[in-house]
Design a protein around this motif. Structure first.
Motif, PDB file in Angstrom:
ATOM      1  N   PRO A 148      40.095 -36.418  17.575  1.00 28.74           N
ATOM      2  CA  PRO A 148      40.835 -37.615  17.174  1.00 28.74           C
ATOM      3  C   PRO A 148      40.166 -38.387  16.043  1.00 28.74           C
ATOM      4  O   PRO A 148      40.796 -39.249  15.422  1.00 28.74           O
ATOM      5  N   THR A 149      38.901 -38.087  15.768  1.00 29.85           N
ATOM      6  CA  THR A 149      38.194 -38.798  14.706  1.00 29.85           C
ATOM      7  C   THR A 149      38.225 -38.036  13.377  1.00 29.85           C
ATOM      8  O   THR A 149      37.727 -38.532  12.366  1.00 29.85           O
ATOM      9  N   SER A 150      38.804 -36.823  13.371  1.00 21.72           N
ATOM     10  CA  SER A 150      38.846 -36.047  12.135  1.00 21.72           C
ATOM     11  C   SER A 150      39.806 -36.703  11.147  1.00 21.72           C
ATOM     12  O   SER A 150      40.699 -37.470  11.525  1.00 21.72           O
ATOM     13  N   ASN A 151      39.614 -36.380   9.885  1.00 18.27           N
ATOM     14  CA  ASN A 151      40.432 -36.972   8.832  1.00 18.27           C
ATOM     15  C   ASN A 151      41.910 -36.655   9.035  1.00 18.27           C
ATOM     16  O   ASN A 151      42.780 -37.518   8.891  1.00 18.27           O
ATOM     17  N   ILE A 152      42.217 -35.408   9.393  1.00 15.19           N
ATOM     18  CA  ILE A 152      43.617 -35.017   9.557  1.00 15.19           C
ATOM     19  C   ILE A 152      44.252 -35.710  10.759  1.00 15.19           C
ATOM     20  O   ILE A 152      45.410 -36.147  10.699  1.00 15.19           O
ATOM     21  N   SER A 153      43.504 -35.850  11.843  1.00 14.91           N
ATOM     22  CA  SER A 153      44.039 -36.525  13.034  1.00 14.91           C
ATOM     23  C   SER A 153      44.320 -37.991  12.744  1.00 14.91           C
ATOM     24  O   SER A 153      45.353 -38.536  13.152  1.00 14.91           O
ATOM     25  N   ARG A 154      43.413 -38.641  12.026  1.00 14.62           N
ATOM     26  CA  ARG A 154      43.620 -40.052  11.676  1.00 14.62           C
ATOM     27  C   ARG A 154      44.821 -40.199  10.741  1.00 14.62           C
ATOM     28  O   ARG A 154      45.610 -41.139  10.873  1.00 14.62           O
ATOM     29  N   TYR A 155      44.966 -39.241   9.826  1.00 19.14           N
ATOM     30  CA  TYR A 155      46.085 -39.292   8.881  1.00 19.14           C
ATOM     31  C   TYR A 155      47.414 -39.170   9.613  1.00 19.14           C
ATOM     32  O   TYR A 155      48.376 -39.887   9.307  1.00 19.14           O
ATOM     33  N   ILE A 156      47.467 -38.266  10.574  1.00 17.92           N
ATOM     34  CA  ILE A 156      48.697 -38.082  11.354  1.00 17.92           C
ATOM     35  C   ILE A 156      49.015 -39.335  12.169  1.00 17.92           C
ATOM     36  O   ILE A 156      50.180 -39.757  12.255  1.00 17.92           O
ATOM     37  N   MET A 157      47.992 -39.948  12.741  1.00 16.57           N
ATOM     38  CA  MET A 157      48.195 -41.171  13.513  1.00 16.57           C
ATOM     39  C   MET A 157      48.704 -42.303  12.618  1.00 16.57           C
ATOM     40  O   MET A 157      49.608 -43.051  13.005  1.00 16.57           O
ATOM     41  N   GLU A 158      48.142 -42.406  11.419  1.00 13.77           N
ATOM     42  CA  GLU A 158      48.522 -43.490  10.516  1.00 13.77           C
ATOM     43  C   GLU A 158      49.930 -43.299   9.949  1.00 13.77           C
ATOM     44  O   GLU A 158      50.554 -44.264   9.510  1.00 13.77           O
ATOM     45  N   HIS A 159      50.417 -42.066   9.955  1.00 10.72           N
ATOM     46  CA  HIS A 159      51.734 -41.777   9.381  1.00 10.72           C
ATOM     47  C   HIS A 159      52.724 -41.326  10.457  1.00 10.72           C
ATOM     48  O   HIS A 159      53.608 -40.510  10.190  1.00 10.72           O
ATOM     49  N   GLN A 160      52.573 -41.849  11.650  1.00 15.01           N
ATOM     50  CA  GLN A 160      53.483 -41.475  12.746  1.00 15.01           C
ATOM     51  C   GLN A 160      54.932 -41.756  12.342  1.00 15.01           C
ATOM     52  O   GLN A 160      55.250 -42.802  11.792  1.00 15.01           O
ATOM     53  N   GLY A 161      55.800 -40.796  12.637  1.00 10.98           N
ATOM     54  CA  GLY A 161      57.205 -40.927  12.267  1.00 10.98           C
ATOM     55  C   GLY A 161      57.511 -40.391  10.891  1.00 10.98           C
ATOM     56  O   GLY A 161      58.679 -40.258  10.517  1.00 10.98           O
ATOM     57  N   ASN A 162      56.467 -40.087  10.130  1.00  9.59           N
ATOM     58  CA  ASN A 162      56.669 -39.572   8.778  1.00  9.59           C
ATOM     59  C   ASN A 162      55.959 -38.234   8.575  1.00  9.59           C
ATOM     60  O   ASN A 162      55.700 -37.834   7.456  1.00  9.59           O
TER      61      ASN A 162
END
Length: 212
Positions: A148-162
């Motif tokens: 959950p701390t990886s760059n890709i996981s954070r990116y997915i969390m920040e862009h939820q719905g998109n």
């Protein structure tokens, strides 16, 4: 660990640096590609826009290519990468036909299947895929989806719905994602050529061939 890829289409500028670096790193033959950047023009002049979409193997969790291969040349690595064993491949091209994304080709020099492997040889050495390193705008994001701390996981969390994938209706569960893109980026049927706007607007035909 489950490695995945994400492309921020709002950042991609179509420079093809990823495409070139992939061909160099993996010695991809001419006329073949592991990664290509698709151009789609939207609108009519003068209100037009060009979109860019990097396309590569989706490393599906439910990969049709892996299931259909009769000799297990297409196989999963422990990190989730769908890899190709050229020593086992018999060149039957079953994987080429099974892949709904057109991501696999038969290498004309070895007569074996080949595709994007997320640069598995580089990943094994602790390095990033060549395309990630080459991107000047950091549009290619690669990492561990289970962290959950990886760059890709954070990116997915920040862009939820998109966050989108290609052809979700195929139920292949791709591990390659896109953000900030519309239907025209991921759905080939979403774009159309407007009536009257062709490469050659005045198309003529020969009335006869040869003679007088």
């Amino acid at each position: 660990m489950k490695l995945g890829f994400l492309v921020d289409l709002a950042l991609c500028m179509g420079c093809k640096g990823c495409e070139v670096s992939c061909k160099v790193e993996n010695e991809v033959p001419l006329s073949m590609w592991r990664l290509r950047v698709k151009y789609v023009d939207v609108g009519t002049f003068p209100e037009t826009k060009r979109t860019f979409t990097p396309l590569r193997c989706n490393h599906c969790e439910n990969a049709p290519c892996e299931r259909i291969c009769p000799v297990s040349a297409l196989h999963y690595l422990e990190n989730g990468i769908v890899n190709v064993d050229k020593e086992r491949c018999i060149g039957c091209a079953g994987c080429v036909m099974a892949c709904p994304y057109g991501a696999i080709y038969i290498d004309p020099e070895t007569n074996t299947a080949d595709k994007c492997t997320y640069c598995a040889h580089r990943v094994a050495g602790g390095m990033m895929p060549a395309c990630v390193v080459a991107c000047p705008v950091e549009a290619n994001i690669f990492g561990d989806l289970d962290d959950p701390t990886s760059n890709i996981s954070r990116y997915i969390m920040e862009h939820q719905g998109n966050v989108k994938v290609r052809k979700p209706e195929k139920n292949t569960h791709p591990k390659h994602f896109y953000t900030s893109g519309g239907e025209v980026n991921l759905n080939p049927l979403a774009s159309k050529r407007e009536e009257g706007y062709n490469l050659f607007n005045n198309i003529t035909h020969l009335k006869h061939v040869g003679g007088h």
